[in-house]
Design an enzyme around this catalytic site. Structure first.
Site, PDB file in Angstrom:
ATOM      1  N   ALA A   1       3.303  -0.975   4.659  1.00  0.00           N
ATOM      2  CA  ALA A   1       2.746  -1.013   6.023  1.00  0.00           C
ATOM      3  C   ALA A   1       2.281  -2.412   6.430  1.00  0.00           C
ATOM      4  O   ALA A   1       2.300  -2.757   7.626  1.00  0.00           O
ATOM      5  CB  ALA A   1       1.590  -0.025   6.136  1.00  0.00           C
TER       6      ALA A   1
ATOM      7  N   ARG B   1       5.321  10.946  -2.423  1.00  0.00           N
ATOM      8  CA  ARG B   1       4.962  10.586  -1.049  1.00  0.00           C
ATOM      9  C   ARG B   1       6.182  10.780  -0.141  1.00  0.00           C
ATOM     10  O   ARG B   1       7.198  10.095  -0.323  1.00  0.00           O
ATOM     11  CB  ARG B   1       4.551   9.111  -1.033  1.00  0.00           C
TER      12      ARG B   1
ATOM     13  N   ASN C   1       8.034  -5.689  -1.254  1.00  0.00           N
ATOM     14  CA  ASN C   1       7.972  -4.583  -0.296  1.00  0.00           C
ATOM     15  C   ASN C   1       6.516  -4.496   0.110  1.00  0.00           C
ATOM     16  O   ASN C   1       5.692  -3.906  -0.589  1.00  0.00           O
ATOM     17  CB  ASN C   1       8.445  -3.265  -0.915  1.00  0.00           C
TER      18      ASN C   1
ATOM     19  N   PRO D   1       0.795  -1.233   0.000  1.00  0.00           N
ATOM     20  CA  PRO D   1       0.000   0.000   0.000  1.00  0.00           C
ATOM     21  C   PRO D   1       0.826   1.280   0.000  1.00  0.00           C
ATOM     22  O   PRO D   1       1.866   1.361   0.645  1.00  0.00           O
ATOM     23  CB  PRO D   1      -0.813  -0.104   1.298  1.00  0.00           C
ATOM     24  N   ASN D   2       0.316   2.240  -0.738  1.00  0.00           N
ATOM     25  CA  ASN D   2       0.862   3.606  -0.843  1.00  0.00           C
ATOM     26  C   ASN D   2       2.135   3.715  -1.672  1.00  0.00           C
ATOM     27  O   ASN D   2       2.615   4.825  -1.922  1.00  0.00           O
ATOM     28  CB  ASN D   2       1.082   4.227   0.549  1.00  0.00           C
TER      29      ASN D   2
ATOM     30  N   HIS E   1      12.848  -2.837   1.782  1.00  0.00           N
ATOM     31  CA  HIS E   1      12.262  -1.564   2.207  1.00  0.00           C
ATOM     32  C   HIS E   1      13.152  -0.432   1.738  1.00  0.00           C
ATOM     33  O   HIS E   1      14.384  -0.525   1.853  1.00  0.00           O
ATOM     34  CB  HIS E   1      12.123  -1.511   3.731  1.00  0.00           C
TER      35      HIS E   1
ATOM     36  N   ARG F   1      13.374   4.006  12.370  1.00  0.00           N
ATOM     37  CA  ARG F   1      12.149   4.794  12.357  1.00  0.00           C
ATOM     38  C   ARG F   1      11.293   4.487  13.597  1.00  0.00           C
ATOM     39  O   ARG F   1      11.795   3.978  14.581  1.00  0.00           O
ATOM     40  CB  ARG F   1      11.412   4.535  11.034  1.00  0.00           C
TER      41      ARG F   1
ATOM     42  N   GLU G   1      12.611  -9.764   1.057  1.00  0.00           N
ATOM     43  CA  GLU G   1      11.867  -8.590   1.545  1.00  0.00           C
ATOM     44  C   GLU G   1      12.736  -7.344   1.407  1.00  0.00           C
ATOM     45  O   GLU G   1      13.923  -7.382   1.761  1.00  0.00           O
ATOM     46  CB  GLU G   1      11.534  -8.834   3.028  1.00  0.00           C
TER      47      GLU G   1
ATOM     48  N   TYR H   1      11.228   8.629   1.325  1.00  0.00           N
ATOM     49  CA  TYR H   1      11.197   7.587   0.295  1.00  0.00           C
ATOM     50  C   TYR H   1      11.860   7.986  -1.019  1.00  0.00           C
ATOM     51  O   TYR H   1      11.944   7.174  -1.943  1.00  0.00           O
ATOM     52  CB  TYR H   1       9.743   7.170   0.029  1.00  0.00           C
TER      53      TYR H   1
HETATM   54  C1  DQA Z   1       8.371   0.848   3.667  1.00  0.00           C
HETATM   55  C2  DQA Z   1       8.479   1.032   5.182  1.00  0.00           C
HETATM   56  C3  DQA Z   1       7.121   0.819   5.855  1.00  0.00           C
HETATM   57  O1  DQA Z   1       7.242   1.005   7.258  1.00  0.00           O
HETATM   58  C4  DQA Z   1       6.113   1.818   5.331  1.00  0.00           C
HETATM   59  O2  DQA Z   1       4.836   1.569   5.881  1.00  0.00           O
HETATM   60  C5  DQA Z   1       6.071   1.867   3.847  1.00  0.00           C
HETATM   61  C6  DQA Z   1       7.287   1.730   3.069  1.00  0.00           C
HETATM   62  C7  DQA Z   1       9.678   1.199   2.950  1.00  0.00           C
HETATM   63  O3  DQA Z   1       9.833   0.796   1.796  1.00  0.00           O
HETATM   64  O4  DQA Z   1      10.537   1.884   3.517  1.00  0.00           O
HETATM   65  O5  DQA Z   1       5.009   2.129   3.270  1.00  0.00           O
HETATM   66  O6  DQA Z   1       8.075  -0.517   3.396  1.00  0.00           O
END
Ligand code: DQA
Length: 154
Positions: free
Chosen positions: A81, A22, A78, A14-15, A104, A111, A102, A27
Protein backbone atom coordinates in the site's frame (compact mmCIF):
# COMPACT_ATOMS: atom_id res chain seq x y z
CA UNK A 1 39.33 -18.02 1.95
CA UNK A 2 35.77 -18.20 0.56
CA UNK A 3 34.78 -15.12 -1.40
CA UNK A 4 31.45 -13.72 -0.16
CA UNK A 5 28.77 -13.27 -2.78
CA UNK A 6 27.29 -9.86 -3.54
CA UNK A 7 23.95 -9.34 -1.88
CA UNK A 8 20.46 -8.28 -2.91
CA UNK A 9 17.75 -6.97 -0.61
CA UNK A 10 14.09 -7.87 -1.00
CA UNK A 11 11.70 -5.56 0.81
CA UNK A 12 8.06 -6.38 1.46
CA UNK A 13 5.68 -3.71 2.70
CA UNK A 14 2.59 -3.76 4.90
CA UNK A 15 0.26 -6.75 5.13
CA UNK A 16 2.44 -8.94 2.95
CA UNK A 17 3.23 -10.98 6.08
CA UNK A 18 -0.35 -12.25 5.68
CA UNK A 19 0.20 -13.69 2.20
CA UNK A 20 -1.40 -17.10 1.84
CA UNK A 21 -4.46 -16.17 3.84
CA UNK A 22 -4.94 -12.53 2.85
CA UNK A 23 -7.54 -12.13 0.05
CA UNK A 24 -6.30 -15.30 -1.69
CA UNK A 25 -8.51 -14.54 -4.71
CA UNK A 26 -6.32 -11.45 -5.29
CA UNK A 27 -2.92 -12.43 -3.91
CA UNK A 28 -2.90 -16.23 -4.19
CA UNK A 29 -2.15 -18.90 -1.61
CA UNK A 30 1.64 -18.83 -1.58
CA UNK A 31 3.13 -17.56 1.68
CA UNK A 32 5.80 -14.90 2.06
CA UNK A 33 8.19 -17.52 3.48
CA UNK A 34 7.74 -19.62 0.33
CA UNK A 35 8.39 -16.61 -1.90
CA UNK A 36 11.51 -15.66 0.07
CA UNK A 37 12.82 -19.24 -0.11
CA UNK A 38 12.38 -19.36 -3.88
CA UNK A 39 13.99 -15.91 -4.25
CA UNK A 40 16.98 -17.05 -2.19
CA UNK A 41 17.38 -20.15 -4.38
CA UNK A 42 17.18 -18.10 -7.56
CA UNK A 43 19.57 -15.46 -6.21
CA UNK A 44 22.15 -18.14 -5.31
CA UNK A 45 21.88 -19.69 -8.75
CA UNK A 46 22.69 -16.27 -10.22
CA UNK A 47 25.61 -15.62 -7.88
CA UNK A 48 23.97 -13.48 -5.19
CA UNK A 49 23.03 -13.76 -1.54
CA UNK A 50 19.54 -12.60 -0.62
CA UNK A 51 18.38 -10.74 2.45
CA UNK A 52 14.61 -10.39 2.93
CA UNK A 53 12.74 -7.98 5.17
CA UNK A 54 9.01 -7.46 5.67
CA UNK A 55 7.69 -4.53 7.65
CA UNK A 56 4.33 -2.91 8.29
CA UNK A 57 6.12 0.33 9.19
CA UNK A 58 7.12 2.94 6.64
CA UNK A 59 10.13 4.22 8.63
CA UNK A 60 11.57 0.73 8.98
CA UNK A 61 11.45 0.39 5.19
CA UNK A 62 13.08 3.82 4.74
CA UNK A 63 15.86 2.80 7.15
CA UNK A 64 16.38 -0.47 5.28
CA UNK A 65 16.65 1.33 1.93
CA UNK A 66 19.20 3.78 3.33
CA UNK A 67 21.25 0.96 4.92
CA UNK A 68 21.10 -1.10 1.71
CA UNK A 69 23.12 1.48 -0.13
CA UNK A 70 26.06 0.56 2.15
CA UNK A 71 26.23 -3.17 1.53
CA UNK A 72 23.71 -4.33 -1.09
CA UNK A 73 23.97 -4.41 -4.89
CA UNK A 74 20.28 -3.83 -5.56
CA UNK A 75 16.75 -3.84 -4.14
CA UNK A 76 13.64 -5.76 -5.13
CA UNK A 77 10.67 -4.01 -3.55
CA UNK A 78 6.97 -4.65 -3.14
CA UNK A 79 6.02 -1.61 -1.10
CA UNK A 80 2.38 -2.82 -1.04
CA UNK A 81 0.00 0.00 0.00
CA UNK A 82 2.93 2.40 0.54
CA UNK A 83 3.47 2.27 -3.23
CA UNK A 84 0.47 4.54 -3.58
CA UNK A 85 1.07 6.84 -0.63
CA UNK A 86 4.71 7.11 0.32
CA UNK A 87 6.80 10.05 -0.81
CA UNK A 88 9.28 8.99 1.91
CA UNK A 89 9.94 5.62 0.25
CA UNK A 90 10.26 7.27 -3.13
CA UNK A 91 12.74 9.81 -1.76
CA UNK A 92 14.76 7.06 -0.06
CA UNK A 93 15.02 5.10 -3.33
CA UNK A 94 15.93 8.28 -5.20
CA UNK A 95 18.64 9.09 -2.64
CA UNK A 96 20.66 5.90 -3.05
CA UNK A 97 22.97 4.88 -5.86
CA UNK A 98 21.95 1.21 -6.14
CA UNK A 99 19.16 0.14 -8.52
CA UNK A 100 15.71 -1.04 -7.45
CA UNK A 101 12.99 -3.02 -9.21
CA UNK A 102 9.34 -2.66 -8.14
CA UNK A 103 7.01 -5.65 -8.11
CA UNK A 104 3.34 -6.32 -7.37
CA UNK A 105 1.53 -9.62 -7.14
CA UNK A 106 -1.69 -8.17 -8.54
CA UNK A 107 -2.02 -6.02 -11.64
CA UNK A 108 -2.42 -2.68 -9.90
CA UNK A 109 -3.75 -1.06 -13.11
CA UNK A 110 -6.73 -3.43 -13.27
CA UNK A 111 -7.79 -2.60 -9.73
CA UNK A 112 -9.21 0.42 -7.89
CA UNK A 113 -8.08 3.76 -9.30
CA UNK A 114 -6.20 4.65 -6.09
CA UNK A 115 -3.82 1.78 -6.90
CA UNK A 116 -3.04 3.06 -10.39
CA UNK A 117 -0.42 5.53 -9.23
CA UNK A 118 2.97 4.40 -7.98
CA UNK A 119 5.16 6.97 -6.24
CA UNK A 120 8.07 4.57 -6.73
CA UNK A 121 7.80 3.98 -10.48
CA UNK A 122 9.73 7.12 -11.52
CA UNK A 123 12.75 6.22 -9.37
CA UNK A 124 13.09 2.47 -10.05
CA UNK A 125 14.58 0.68 -13.04
CA UNK A 126 11.22 -0.86 -13.88
CA UNK A 127 8.04 -2.41 -12.55
CA UNK A 128 6.49 -5.88 -12.85
CA UNK A 129 2.85 -6.20 -11.86
CA UNK A 130 0.16 -8.82 -12.16
CA UNK A 131 1.92 -12.19 -12.29
CA UNK A 132 1.32 -13.33 -8.72
CA UNK A 133 4.45 -14.63 -7.01
CA UNK A 134 6.06 -14.85 -10.46
CA UNK A 135 6.27 -11.03 -10.38
CA UNK A 136 8.92 -11.38 -7.67
CA UNK A 137 10.92 -14.00 -9.59
CA UNK A 138 10.74 -12.05 -12.85
CA UNK A 139 11.66 -8.89 -10.96
CA UNK A 140 14.69 -10.55 -9.40
CA UNK A 141 15.81 -11.77 -12.81
CA UNK A 142 15.37 -8.28 -14.25
CA UNK A 143 17.40 -6.79 -11.39
CA UNK A 144 20.23 -9.30 -11.88
CA UNK A 145 20.27 -8.72 -15.65
CA UNK A 146 20.32 -4.98 -15.04
CA UNK A 147 23.28 -5.34 -12.66
CA UNK A 148 25.13 -7.55 -15.18
CA UNK A 149 24.95 -4.79 -17.74
CA UNK A 150 26.42 -2.45 -15.16
CA UNK A 151 23.94 0.18 -16.23
CA UNK A 152 23.35 3.17 -13.99
CA UNK A 153 19.79 3.51 -12.68
CA UNK A 154 17.30 5.07 -15.14
C1 DQA B 1 0.28 -5.04 -3.89
C2 DQA B 1 -0.76 -4.11 -4.51
C3 DQA B 1 -1.08 -2.95 -3.56
O1 DQA B 1 -2.05 -2.10 -4.15
C4 DQA B 1 -1.63 -3.48 -2.25
O2 DQA B 1 -1.85 -2.42 -1.34
C5 DQA B 1 -0.79 -4.55 -1.66
C6 DQA B 1 -0.14 -5.53 -2.51
C7 DQA B 1 0.52 -6.29 -4.75
O3 DQA B 1 1.54 -6.95 -4.55
O4 DQA B 1 -0.31 -6.62 -5.60
O5 DQA B 1 -0.73 -4.67 -0.43
O6 DQA B 1 1.52 -4.34 -3.79
Amino acid sequence: MPVSLPSLLVLHGPNLNLLGRREPQVYGVVTLAQIDAELATLAHSWGYRLTALQSNHEGVLVDAIQAASEDQSGILINAAAYTHTSVALRDALAAIAIPAVEVHLSNIYRRESFRHHSHLAPVVVGQISGFGEQSYYLGLQALVEHLKKGKPQN
